[in-house]
Scaffold this active site. Sequence first.
Site, PDB file in Angstrom:
ATOM      1  CB  ALA A  62     -18.257 -41.821  87.747  1.00  0.00           C
ATOM      2  N   GLY A 108     -17.396 -38.929  83.992  1.00  0.00           N
ATOM      3  CA  GLY A 108     -18.307 -39.828  83.295  1.00  0.00           C
ATOM      4  C   GLY A 108     -19.414 -39.102  82.573  1.00  0.00           C
ATOM      5  CD  GLU A 131     -12.499 -38.825  84.799  1.00  0.00           C
ATOM      6  OE1 GLU A 131     -13.579 -39.231  84.353  1.00  0.00           O
ATOM      7  OE2 GLU A 131     -11.888 -37.830  84.326  1.00  0.00           O
TER       8      GLU A 131
END
Length: 257
Positions: A62, A108, A131
């Site tokens: 992301a 992501g 993450e």
Amino acid sequence: MEYLKWSSEDSIATITIQRPPANALSSGLLRELSAVLDEIESNREIRVIVLHGEGRFFSAGADIKEFTTVTSSDGFANLGRFGQDLFDRMEKFPKPIIAAIHGAALGGGLELAMACHIRYVSETAKLGLPELQLGLIPGFAGTQRLPKYVGVARAAEMLFTSEPITGLEAVQFGLANRAFPEADVLEQTYKLAGKIAKKSPISIGAAIQLLNYAKTEEFYEGTKKEAELFGEVFVSNDGKEGIQAFLEKREPNFKGE
């Protein structure tokens, strides 16, 4: 379009992510992907979709810099829900979507790949959900899809350590269908797409509907909770420290706050 390009030939649509250097998934890119799917869904000539990344990566994650523009837990949760809804649409899309993965599919990027019906990977590709390295958690249903493919114990190891697996390991663990030398991944993906394109689109669409019945009510409860916690973790001090450390290219100092 700014972040994507797409074209079609021989009943196969190709969607290319082109957001160098990492093909990071921004909200703008996701909106463009949604718009492309709108066009393809109504095009009767297109029967299969190939999704891949331009340059070095499929998608390395992301857009972390965009995260710094979100100021509230609700704003972050809404971002998560938007990605979850888009990826759920992909999984239910009436035309097969095949991810051709090279370089890296992280964060992501892996969540996007897991929403595709089939994944072909390069042998040396890196796949993972890092993450927690940033003091965050996946927000696009990664916590719900990864265990479905690799099992709870393997998913826990990947999440807790933030360490990626290779394309070869992804096939071994059930996360990817087949692995090839990097130079061959896209060619092999098109060969598969060509085989599928010859099938009846009516029967393919029916098969996709039936495969999605395997998604239980608990899956959707899990994604709802993931979006909620995605927002809560983001506004924690550890979440802020993780993002700042990433931007400053240093080791984060988490304090459990």
